[in-house]
Write a protein that holds these residues in place. Structure first.
Motif, mmCIF file in Angstrom:
data_model
loop_
_atom_site.group_PDB
_atom_site.id
_atom_site.type_symbol
_atom_site.label_atom_id
_atom_site.label_comp_id
_atom_site.label_asym_id
_atom_site.label_seq_id
_atom_site.Cartn_x
_atom_site.Cartn_y
_atom_site.Cartn_z
ATOM 1 N N ILE A 384 0.854 -1.123 0.012
ATOM 2 C CA ILE A 384 0.034 0.032 -0.046
ATOM 3 C C ILE A 384 0.991 1.137 -0.147
ATOM 4 N N GLY A 385 0.676 2.236 -0.926
ATOM 5 C CA GLY A 385 1.312 3.389 -0.856
ATOM 6 C C GLY A 385 2.959 3.099 -1.408
ATOM 7 N N GLY A 386 3.143 2.094 -1.773
ATOM 8 C CA GLY A 386 4.426 1.795 -2.298
ATOM 9 C C GLY A 386 5.516 1.069 -1.144
ATOM 10 N N GLN A 387 4.420 0.522 -0.277
ATOM 11 C CA GLN A 387 5.382 0.007 1.117
ATOM 12 C C GLN A 387 4.721 -1.511 1.254
ATOM 13 N N PRO A 388 5.401 -2.295 1.742
ATOM 14 C CA PRO A 388 5.061 -3.818 2.077
ATOM 15 C C PRO A 388 3.782 -3.381 3.136
ATOM 16 N N ALA A 389 2.665 -4.101 2.803
ATOM 17 C CA ALA A 389 1.473 -4.128 3.736
ATOM 18 C C ALA A 389 1.284 -5.257 4.452
#
Length: 451
Positions: A384-389
Motif C-alpha cells: 500500500i502506498g509503495g510499502q509492504p503491507a
C-alpha cells in the motif's frame, strides 16, 4: 430502481411487491458467479411479497413497501438458514428475526436472499470453507472486501437496492468503499442488536444499511433505529436539529502513521476541494491518540472472543474452521487475562480520544480505505502506498470508530486508473447519526454536481 422509487411505485400500485421480488430473484440467479447471495427461498420470498401487496391494497402506508433486501449471513432471519459462513452452523435455521429484520419486514421490505460473509464476520475478505469466495462485481479476480462482501456486492451489482450488514471493525464501510456504494455504520446501540448469535467482539458490532445513495440509507436507518427492551445497549439517537455552520475536520491519515495509495490520496484531496468549493468549511485537523496506539492493541479482543466461543469445537476438529480464523482462535487461546484487560483499556482510550475530538468539531472526514480491491486469494494487498503491507493494512481507518461507539458513513469518492472505487468516510459523535446523514446527503449532492 432505488428503494425510494420502489416504495413510491408499489404504494401507487404501479407495480407490486411480488413483481419487485421476482425481478430481484431473476437478477440473483443470473449473477451466481459473483457468489454474493448464498441462500434463496423463492417460495418464502414470494409469499412475503404477496403479504405486502395485501397490506398495501388494504390501505397501509409502508415506508419500505416492496423493497427487496439481502441480509448478511450472520443476522437472524426467522425460518431461514443462517450460517455465519461456518461449517459449524451449516444447518442452522434462525428461530426468529433479529429486531432490525423484524422492523424491515414490518415496514414492507421483502427478504430475497442471504448475503455471504466471511466466517464469523471476522475477516477482511469474504471467503469461507462453506461457500467459497465472493467476487468483486467489476473484476471477478478481486475481492469486494469483508466481512459484508455478499451484501455490498448485491447492491453494487444491482441485484437489490438495499442490503443489511454488520460492522465490528469496518465490515460495512470498507467493502462499500471497494465496490462504490454507500455503507452506514450507526452509533453503537442506535439500531438494536439481536436476537442472534453470540459475538466474538463485545460491545462494538452494529447492524447497518448498504445502498446506492445516502437517501436510501437514511430511509432504512429510520425504519430500523430506536430502542428495544431486548437490547440493554439500545439508545435513542438525537434529532438532526436545525442547520448550523458545520465544523468539518479533514484528516488524510486519521492521525496515524499509515500508508495510503497515491491515487486514493489524490482522489480524496480532490473531493475535499470540491466540498470546500461547494460551501463546506473544512479544516485540516487530526485526532490525537495516546502514544503508540494502533489496531494491534485492540485485536486481542476479537481473538479472545473467538477462542471463548469456539475453543471446544476447534480442539475437537480444527479442520472445520477457515485456516485464517483458526489462527485467530490459536492466538486467542494464548492470551492471558492481563492481555485482554490491556486491550479493553486501549479500547477505552480510543473512545475517550475521539469523544474529546468532537468537542471542537462536528464531523471528521477521512479515507474509508487506503487502497482499492485486491485478489480474493489474499488477506490484503501485498503493498500500500509503495510499502509492504500487513494483512490488516487495508483496514486502518475503520476499527477505532467501532471502539468509540460513534456513527460513520462511507461514500463513493473516486476510482483509480483501472476504474476501481475507493471511498471517503464521514464520522460524528455518538448519537449524532441523523445529523451525520444530513451532512452526507449534502456532501453527496455537492460531489455529484462537481464531478
Amino acid at each position: 430502481m432505488h428503494a425510494t422509487d420502489i416504495v413510491r411505485a408499489v404504494t401507487a400500485r404501479e407495480t407490486s411487491a411480488r413483481e419487485m421480488a421476482d425481478q430481484a430473484l431473476t437478477r440473483i440467479a443470473a449473477a451466481r458467479d459473483l457468489n454474493a447471495v448464498v441462500t434463496v427461498d423463492p417460495e418464502r420470498t414470494r409469499a412475503e411479497a404477496d403479504a405486502v401487496d395485501a397490506r398495501v391494497a388494504a390501505g397501509e402506508l409502508l415506508p419500505l413497501a416492496g423493497v427487496p433486501v439481502v441480509v448478511k449471513d450472520n443476522i437472524w432471519v426467522g425460518g431461514w438458514r443462517i450460517t455465519q459462513g461456518s461449517r459449524l452452523f451449516a444447518d442452522f435455521i434462525a428461530p426468529e428475526d433479529a429486531i432490525a429484520v423484524a422492523r424491515l419486514r414490518r415496514a414492507g421490505a421483502v427478504v430475497v436472499g442471504i448475503g455471504a460473509t466471511s466466517e464469523f464476520a471476522c475477516k477482511g475478505v469474504t471467503t469461507s470453507l462453506l461457500y467459497g469466495p465472493t467476487r468483486h462485481p467489476l473484476d471477478r479476480t478481486l475481492t469486494p472486501g469483508g466481512s459484508s462482501g455478499g451484501p455490498v456486492t448485491a447492491v453494487a451489482a444491482g441485484l437489490v437496492p438495499l442490503a443489511i450488514g454488520t460492522d465490528a471493525g469496518g465490515s460495512i464501510r470498507r467493502p462499500a468503499a471497494h465496490v462504490g456504494v454507500v455503507g452506514f455504520k450507526p452509533s453503537y446501540g442506535a439500531i438494536p442488536y439481536g436476537p442472534g448469535f453470540a459475538e466474538a467482539g463485545w460491545g462494538i458490532s452494529v447492524v447497518g444499511p448498504l445502498t446506492a445513495d445516502v437517501g436510501d440509507a437514511r430511509l432504512a436507518f429510520e425504519v430500523m433505529a430506536g430502542p428495544d427492551p431486548r437490547d440493554p445497549h439500545a439508545i435513542d439517537v438525537a434529532a438532526a436539529g436545525p442547520a448550523q455552520p458545520l465544523r468539518i475536520a479533514f484528516s488524510p491519515r486519521l492521525g496515524l502513521d499509515v500508508a495510503v495509495d497515491g491515487e486514493v490520496s489524490v482522489g480524496l484531496q480532490r473531493a475535499v476541494g470540491r466540498l470546500r468549493a461547494g460551501g463546506f468549511l473544512v479544516v485540516d485537523k487530526d485526532p490525537v491518540w495516546p502514544a503508540g496506539l494502533a489496531e494491534d492493541a485492540i485485536m486481542p479482543l476479537q481473538h479472545a472472543g473467538l477462542a471463548a466461543l469456539f475453543s471446544d469445537a476447534f480442539r475437537s476438529d480444527p479442520h472445520q474452521f477457515d485456516p485464517d480464523i483458526a489462527k485467530q482462535i490459536e492466538r486467542g487461546l494464548g492470551l492471558s487475562g492481563a492481555d485482554v484487560a490491556r486491550a479493553l483499556e486501549a479500547s477505552t482510550q480510543i473512545a475517550r480520544a475521539l469523544a474529546a475530538f468532537f468537542l471542537d468539531v462536528d464531523v471528521l472526514l477521512t479515507p474509508t480505505v487506503p487502497c482499492v480491491a485486491w485478489p480474493f486469494t489474499q488477506l490484503g494487498p501485498s503493498e500500500i502506498g509503495g510499502q509492504p503491507a500487513s494483512p490488516r493494512g487495508h483496514a486502518v481507518f475503520t476499527p477505532f470508530v467501532n471502539h468509540a461507539s460513534v456513527p460513520a458513513i462511507s461514500m463513493p469518492c473516486g476510482t483509480n486508473a483501472q476504474g476501481l472505487p475507493f471511498g471517503l468516510q464521514l464520522i460524528a459523535a455518538r448519537g449524532r447519526d441523523r445529523r451525520l446523514l444530513d451532512v452526507a446527503a449534502q456532501a453527496e449532492r455537492v460531489l455529484a454536481d462537481r464531478a
